[in-house]
Design a protein around this motif. Structure first.
Motif, mmCIF file in Angstrom:
data_model
loop_
_atom_site.group_PDB
_atom_site.id
_atom_site.type_symbol
_atom_site.label_atom_id
_atom_site.label_comp_id
_atom_site.label_asym_id
_atom_site.label_seq_id
_atom_site.Cartn_x
_atom_site.Cartn_y
_atom_site.Cartn_z
ATOM 1 N N HIS A 137 -9.327 1.003 1.426
ATOM 2 C CA HIS A 137 -9.063 1.375 2.820
ATOM 3 C C HIS A 137 -10.263 0.895 3.648
ATOM 4 O O HIS A 137 -11.396 1.273 3.362
ATOM 5 C CB HIS A 137 -8.953 2.889 2.972
ATOM 6 C CG HIS A 137 -7.820 3.506 2.186
ATOM 7 N ND1 HIS A 137 -7.954 3.967 0.906
ATOM 8 C CD2 HIS A 137 -6.529 3.749 2.532
ATOM 9 C CE1 HIS A 137 -6.797 4.465 0.490
ATOM 10 N NE2 HIS A 137 -5.912 4.348 1.454
ATOM 11 N N HIS A 177 0.848 -1.203 0.000
ATOM 12 C CA HIS A 177 0.000 0.000 0.000
ATOM 13 C C HIS A 177 0.877 1.243 0.000
ATOM 14 O O HIS A 177 1.418 1.644 1.027
ATOM 15 C CB HIS A 177 -0.925 -0.003 1.226
ATOM 16 C CG HIS A 177 -1.906 1.127 1.244
ATOM 17 N ND1 HIS A 177 -3.009 1.171 0.426
ATOM 18 C CD2 HIS A 177 -1.959 2.275 1.969
ATOM 19 C CE1 HIS A 177 -3.702 2.275 0.665
ATOM 20 N NE2 HIS A 177 -3.082 2.971 1.588
ATOM 21 N N PRO A 208 -3.077 2.325 -4.190
ATOM 22 C CA PRO A 208 -4.520 2.358 -3.935
ATOM 23 C C PRO A 208 -5.262 3.355 -4.816
ATOM 24 O O PRO A 208 -6.483 3.350 -4.839
ATOM 25 C CB PRO A 208 -4.593 2.798 -2.475
ATOM 26 C CG PRO A 208 -3.350 3.587 -2.272
ATOM 27 C CD PRO A 208 -2.301 2.984 -3.144
ATOM 28 N N ASP A 223 1.802 3.345 3.146
ATOM 29 C CA ASP A 223 0.810 4.409 2.946
ATOM 30 C C ASP A 223 1.440 5.545 2.142
ATOM 31 O O ASP A 223 2.397 5.318 1.408
ATOM 32 C CB ASP A 223 0.232 4.881 4.276
ATOM 33 C CG ASP A 223 -1.225 5.354 4.110
ATOM 34 O OD1 ASP A 223 -1.697 5.394 2.964
ATOM 35 O OD2 ASP A 223 -1.863 5.662 5.106
ATOM 36 N N HIS A 272 -5.212 -1.051 6.327
ATOM 37 C CA HIS A 272 -5.279 -0.490 7.692
ATOM 38 C C HIS A 272 -6.013 -1.421 8.659
ATOM 39 O O HIS A 272 -5.449 -1.881 9.616
ATOM 40 C CB HIS A 272 -5.892 0.917 7.715
ATOM 41 C CG HIS A 272 -5.079 1.936 6.982
ATOM 42 N ND1 HIS A 272 -3.736 2.090 7.186
ATOM 43 C CD2 HIS A 272 -5.420 2.843 6.029
ATOM 44 C CE1 HIS A 272 -3.279 3.053 6.401
ATOM 45 N NE2 HIS A 272 -4.272 3.511 5.690
HETATM 46 ZN ZN LIG Z 1 -3.848 4.877 1.938
#
Ligand SMILES: [Zn+2]
Length: 457
Positions: free
Chosen positions: A225, A70, A129, A312, A262
């Protein structure tokens, strides 16, 4: 045919039996590994082999190329815009204005800059993403030589969305199909196009269901997410009658090709739902520590869920290196559970290699060093004051390895970085262009940061 022998190296294969050759060698032909074994017998058997390029690694270590499940390529130019603010400020006043002011060319440069950080930290494969411009990301990945599962940030509802992002369900899906047709399988099959869902705040049930149907039809994954913050599961409960994961289960979309990112706010029942449907998880520990909370990662792994690691985006974590994320992962769960035996180093190394590959449905091609698999690998030089001695090599790679210890990186049999020199793109030009474009986007977005000190400009 190009043949290369990497020898005099420690080799951590991450194959099913976890073979580790402390004195090993790897034979590569074109883009694939053909043989792995102990150094001396391999050298002997290839002694008379003509046209073989022999590279003496002098006691360095070889790992499979790392897999970042991610990472927001398009947010790289927004690094530093999200520090020390709450989530709503982060989203509405910083990240959304920034991202929605980007052009395709900005996205391309952002992706190149992010790609440099990925390569320098040993990543050969990632999942994105969703930025707005798959074309910009696709061009960058083609040049960078790495593998990328690209997706488009997809939203068909929600309050406060920038005007350029407002679109209906049909439009959101049609653009993604067009991206699939244009980019899937490109760059020698290093690029795949997945289907993206941003969050349940911004995705209708119709979009969620039709996205899963399309991903099944095209045999790719869904990247979403999921259960990021407490307010999200409360929002789902209030508007859909169930918390996020339970609602996704009720919609019938939890499946082996569903990558949930997450996953901080899960009940024990919802952990079982993930396990029952073989949902894949991307744990982003640094971003989670900043604003989201503790994901129940040891509990998920005990339940048999494939948990992997992502960085992220730059405004949420600032460090796009899995090396740091491995270290953070090793620490936070021990601290939360007051148990130093949870999350052992061998499990964490699996999260960023073989398990990462499985989450991206690429386990037959990458994720471990084995004959027949792609030559995606990392050469680690542990001979630094920060990493020596190597009493326990696997633990060292998780707890004391730094990005600086990554010396060379190969993907698809091609060196992307050799002896710390990037070979695929012009790094200096990208750094200059990135500074210029980051300032331009910020100006167009009108983002003002308060001075922290008594600044003289
Ligand atoms: Zn993200």
């Amino acid at each position: 045919m190009e043949k290369t022998l990497l020898y005099n190296a420690g080799v951590v294969t991450m194959d099913a039996e976890r073979h580790q050759y402390n004195h090993g060698a790897i034979l590569i032909e074109d883009d694939r590994i053909v043989k792995i074994g102990q150094n001396d017998p391999m050298l002997l058997s290839l002694a008379n082999e003509p046209d073989l390029q022999r590279i003496d690694l002098q006691d360095r270590w070889i790992l499979p190329g790392l897999v970042n499940t991610h990472v927001h390529l398009s947010q790289q130019l927004g690094r530093g815009l999200g520090d020390d603010v709450n989530l709503l400020t982060w989203l509405h006043e910083r990240t959304w204005p920034y991202e929605s002011s980007m052009t395709e060319e900005d996205s391309y440069v952002s992706s190149l800059l992010c790609g440099l950080e990925l390569i320098r930290s040993g990543v050969t494969c990632f999942a994105e993403p969703g930025g707005q411009f798959v074309n910009g990301m696709g061009r960058a990945v083609t040049e960078l030589g790495i593998r990328g599962m690209l997706a488009r940030s997809t939203m068909d509802m929600g309050e406060g969305l920038p005007e350029v992002w407002q679109e209906n369900t049909d439009e959101a899906l049609e653009i993604q199909i067009a991206n699939y047709e244009k980019w899937h399988g490109k760059a020698d099959n290093r690029i795949q196009v997945w289907f993206g869902l941003r969050t349940i705040f911004n995705n209708s049930d119709e979009l969620i269901i039709r996205t899963k149907e399309l991903a099944d039809k095209y045999k790719v994954g869904v990247h979403m997410h999921v259960a990021e913050i407490k307010e999200e599961v409360e929002f789902a409960q209030a508007t859909r009658g169930a918390t996020t994961v339970t609602h996704l289960r009720n919609l019938g979309v939890l499946d082996k090709n569903f990558l949930a990112v997450h996953t901080v706010w899960l009940t024990d029942d919802e952990i079982r739902m993930f396990a029952d449907h073989d949902v894949k998880v991307s744990h982003n520990p640094a971003a989670a520590m900043r604003v989201l909370g503790f994901a129940k990662v040891p509990e998920m792994m005990d339940a048999g869920i494939c948990v992997t690691i992502g960085t992220d985006g730059a405004p949420s974590n600032n460090r796009m290196t899995l090396i740091d994320e491995m270290w953070v992962t090793s620490l936070i769960h021990k601290g939360r559970l007051l148990d130093p035996t949870v999350m052992p180093a061998e499990n964490i190394l699996a999260m960023v290699t073989c398990d990462g590959a499985r989450a991206l449905m690429l386990e037959d091609e990458i994720g471990s060093l084995e004959p027949g698999k792609k030559a995606d690998l990392v050469v680690v030089n542990p001979n630094t004051a920060t990493m020596l001695p190597m009493h326990d090599p696997i633990a060292n790679m998780v707890t004391s390895m730094r990005t600086e210890n990554i010396e060379s990186v190969m993907a698809d049999g091609r060196w992307l970085m050799r002896d710390k020199e990037i070979l695929v793109v012009n790094e200096q030009e990208i750094l200059i262009e990135a500074k210029k474009r980051a300032a331009g986007i910020r100006e167009r977005a009108g983002i003002k940061l308060p001075n922290r000190f008594n600044v003289v400009d």
